[in-house]
Enzyme design. Structure first.
Site, PDB file in Angstrom:
ATOM      1  N   TRP A  27      21.465  25.558  73.652  1.00 26.83           N
ATOM      2  CA  TRP A  27      20.436  26.074  74.576  1.00 26.83           C
ATOM      3  C   TRP A  27      21.105  27.047  75.533  1.00 26.83           C
ATOM      4  O   TRP A  27      22.275  26.861  75.893  1.00 26.83           O
ATOM      5  CB  TRP A  27      19.825  24.929  75.394  1.00 26.83           C
ATOM      6  CG  TRP A  27      18.657  24.269  74.751  1.00 26.83           C
ATOM      7  CD1 TRP A  27      18.660  23.557  73.586  1.00 26.83           C
ATOM      8  CD2 TRP A  27      17.315  24.240  75.240  1.00 26.83           C
ATOM      9  NE1 TRP A  27      17.394  23.069  73.339  1.00 26.83           N
ATOM     10  CE2 TRP A  27      16.547  23.477  74.329  1.00 26.83           C
ATOM     11  CE3 TRP A  27      16.683  24.765  76.367  1.00 26.83           C
ATOM     12  CZ2 TRP A  27      15.194  23.236  74.510  1.00 26.83           C
ATOM     13  CZ3 TRP A  27      15.330  24.528  76.545  1.00 26.83           C
ATOM     14  CH2 TRP A  27      14.599  23.779  75.619  1.00 26.83           C
ATOM     15  N   GLU A  63      22.310  15.835  73.444  1.00 28.71           N
ATOM     16  CA  GLU A  63      23.123  15.389  72.301  1.00 28.71           C
ATOM     17  C   GLU A  63      24.627  15.444  72.581  1.00 28.71           C
ATOM     18  O   GLU A  63      25.439  15.022  71.755  1.00 28.71           O
ATOM     19  CB  GLU A  63      22.811  16.249  71.078  1.00 28.71           C
ATOM     20  CG  GLU A  63      21.487  15.920  70.389  1.00 28.71           C
ATOM     21  CD  GLU A  63      20.282  16.434  71.151  1.00 28.71           C
ATOM     22  OE1 GLU A  63      20.416  17.454  71.856  1.00 28.71           O
ATOM     23  OE2 GLU A  63      19.213  15.813  71.071  1.00 28.71           O
ATOM     24  N   VAL A 122      24.280  23.925  79.261  1.00 24.92           N
ATOM     25  CA  VAL A 122      23.659  24.612  80.409  1.00 24.92           C
ATOM     26  C   VAL A 122      22.225  24.124  80.527  1.00 24.92           C
ATOM     27  O   VAL A 122      21.404  24.369  79.634  1.00 24.92           O
ATOM     28  CB  VAL A 122      23.687  26.149  80.221  1.00 24.92           C
ATOM     29  CG1 VAL A 122      22.935  26.847  81.361  1.00 24.92           C
ATOM     30  CG2 VAL A 122      25.125  26.634  80.139  1.00 24.92           C
ATOM     31  N   LEU A 123      21.981  23.407  81.620  1.00 25.87           N
ATOM     32  CA  LEU A 123      20.629  22.902  81.899  1.00 25.87           C
ATOM     33  C   LEU A 123      20.035  23.764  82.990  1.00 25.87           C
ATOM     34  O   LEU A 123      20.686  23.998  84.029  1.00 25.87           O
ATOM     35  CB  LEU A 123      20.710  21.442  82.362  1.00 25.87           C
ATOM     36  CG  LEU A 123      20.928  20.409  81.248  1.00 25.87           C
ATOM     37  CD1 LEU A 123      21.504  19.132  81.799  1.00 25.87           C
ATOM     38  CD2 LEU A 123      19.642  20.157  80.484  1.00 25.87           C
ATOM     39  N   ILE A 124      18.832  24.284  82.772  1.00 26.59           N
ATOM     40  CA  ILE A 124      18.159  25.101  83.787  1.00 26.59           C
ATOM     41  C   ILE A 124      16.827  24.454  84.104  1.00 26.59           C
ATOM     42  O   ILE A 124      16.043  24.147  83.207  1.00 26.59           O
ATOM     43  CB  ILE A 124      17.968  26.552  83.287  1.00 26.59           C
ATOM     44  CG1 ILE A 124      19.340  27.193  83.018  1.00 26.59           C
ATOM     45  CG2 ILE A 124      17.180  27.371  84.314  1.00 26.59           C
ATOM     46  CD1 ILE A 124      19.273  28.578  82.403  1.00 26.59           C
ATOM     47  N   HIS A 130      11.891  17.063  83.268  1.00 28.33           N
ATOM     48  CA  HIS A 130      12.720  16.954  82.053  1.00 28.33           C
ATOM     49  C   HIS A 130      14.192  17.180  82.405  1.00 28.33           C
ATOM     50  O   HIS A 130      15.076  16.455  82.008  1.00 28.33           O
ATOM     51  CB  HIS A 130      12.240  18.031  81.079  1.00 28.33           C
ATOM     52  CG  HIS A 130      12.694  17.844  79.678  1.00 28.33           C
ATOM     53  ND1 HIS A 130      12.606  16.647  79.004  1.00 28.33           N
ATOM     54  CD2 HIS A 130      13.244  18.705  78.788  1.00 28.33           C
ATOM     55  CE1 HIS A 130      13.075  16.799  77.783  1.00 28.33           C
ATOM     56  NE2 HIS A 130      13.466  18.033  77.630  1.00 28.33           N
TER      57      HIS A 130
HETATM   58  O1  LIG Z   1      14.952  21.366  78.246  1.00 31.37           O
HETATM   59  N1  LIG Z   1      15.862  22.084  78.571  1.00 31.37           N
HETATM   60  C1  LIG Z   1      17.161  22.046  78.058  1.00 31.37           C
HETATM   61  C2  LIG Z   1      17.561  21.263  76.948  1.00 31.37           C
HETATM   62  N2  LIG Z   1      16.657  20.497  76.282  1.00 31.37           N
HETATM   63  C3  LIG Z   1      16.894  19.968  74.945  1.00 31.37           C
HETATM   64  C4  LIG Z   1      17.546  18.594  74.970  1.00 31.37           C
HETATM   65  O2  LIG Z   1      18.900  18.729  75.398  1.00 31.37           O
HETATM   66  C5  LIG Z   1      17.557  17.980  73.550  1.00 31.37           C
HETATM   67  O3  LIG Z   1      18.270  18.832  72.680  1.00 31.37           O
HETATM   68  C6  LIG Z   1      16.147  17.770  73.003  1.00 31.37           C
HETATM   69  O4  LIG Z   1      15.375  17.064  73.952  1.00 31.37           O
HETATM   70  C7  LIG Z   1      16.166  16.990  71.685  1.00 31.37           C
HETATM   71  O5  LIG Z   1      16.807  15.749  71.875  1.00 31.37           O
HETATM   72  N3  LIG Z   1      18.861  21.275  76.530  1.00 31.37           N
HETATM   73  C8  LIG Z   1      19.774  22.044  77.178  1.00 31.37           C
HETATM   74  O6  LIG Z   1      20.968  22.046  76.799  1.00 31.37           O
HETATM   75  N4  LIG Z   1      19.425  22.810  78.256  1.00 31.37           N
HETATM   76  C9  LIG Z   1      18.144  22.841  78.726  1.00 31.37           C
HETATM   77  O7  LIG Z   1      17.870  23.548  79.740  1.00 31.37           O
END
Ligand SMILES: O=Nc1c(NC[C@H](O)[C@H](O)[C@H](O)CO)[nH]c(=O)[nH]c1=O
Length: 198
Positions: A27, A63, A122-124, A130
């Site tokens: 992501w 993950e 990287v989480l935004i 969520h």
């Molecule tokens: O929602 N935003 C983000 C995100 N969501 C996906 C989550 O990590 C996972 O892969 C799925 O829920 C499936 O399990 N993952 C990120 O790395 N950054 C984000 O900003």
């Protein structure tokens, strides 16, 4: 302002024999790619051989704990059984299917357990909660993997409220606050690998 890790070791005497893993989410890859490259460059500068740096990827930051645990335990298995297939995942740095340096190095290098692993995501913040739930679970999960396995896990997860914050911390863009945190994570991985493997 108080900033960043102070006084890393001036040298890393065993760096040339260390084997380091990087697990990165896919992501926000505009930030992931420079963060991974920054970590790799910092580790090479510290003396780690490129063929001893294994880069693998998972779908997202959620993950990362499972992928990091798998890389560490698979690495330990390989150390004894030479099984080449680490996680069967693709690295962002691969150009899709071609056996480039990172995938070749992962098969060639998969001969010993990892001395440290950097988990990069990287989480935004979006418009829902969520972000908070992934960030909390991911960070606590990575802490647990490091403690449970005894292999140092470096936290390379940016938890940002805006895209601009993420770009700044990935070393992308202009301005005073721009700094590639991947470089710090690379140096921390080498320091911890040395200190936890004495
Ligand atoms: O929602 N935003 C983000 C995100 N969501 C996906 C989550 O990590 C996972 O892969 C799925 O829920 C499936 O399990 N993952 C990120 O790395 N950054 C984000 O900003």
């Amino acid at each position: 302002a108080f900033k960043g890790p102070s006084a890393p070791p001036s040298s890393f005497p065993t760096a040339s024999s260390l084997r380091i893993g990087i697990v990165h989410a896919r992501w926000n890859t505009e930030c992931i790619a420079p963060l991974v490259k920054g970590a790799v460059q910092a580790m090479k500068k510290a003396g780690v051989k490129e063929e001893n740096i294994v880069v693998e990827s998972v779908p997202g930051s959620w993950e990362l704990p499972a992928g990091t645990q798998r890389l560490i335990t698979a690495g330990q298995v390989q150390a004894s059984s030479n099984v080449d297939d680490l996680m069967g995942a693709t690295s962002l740095l691969d150009d899709g299917g071609n056996a480039d340096a990172s995938s070749q190095s992962s098969s060639k290098a998969s001969r010993a357990a990892f001395d440290a692993v950097i988990s990069i995501g990287v989480l935004i913040k979006g418009s829902t909660m969520h972000f908070e739930y992934i960030a909390q679970s991911c960070c606590e999960g990575l802490m647990r993997v490091g403690l449970d396995t005894g292999t140092p896990v470096i936290l390379g997860v940016l938890t940002c409220l805006t895209e601009e914050q993420a770009l700044q911390r990935s070393g992308v863009g202009e301005g005073a606050g721009v700094h590639n945190h991947g470089e710090d994570w690379g140096t921390a991985a080498v320091e911890m690998a040395e200190k936890c493997n004495r």
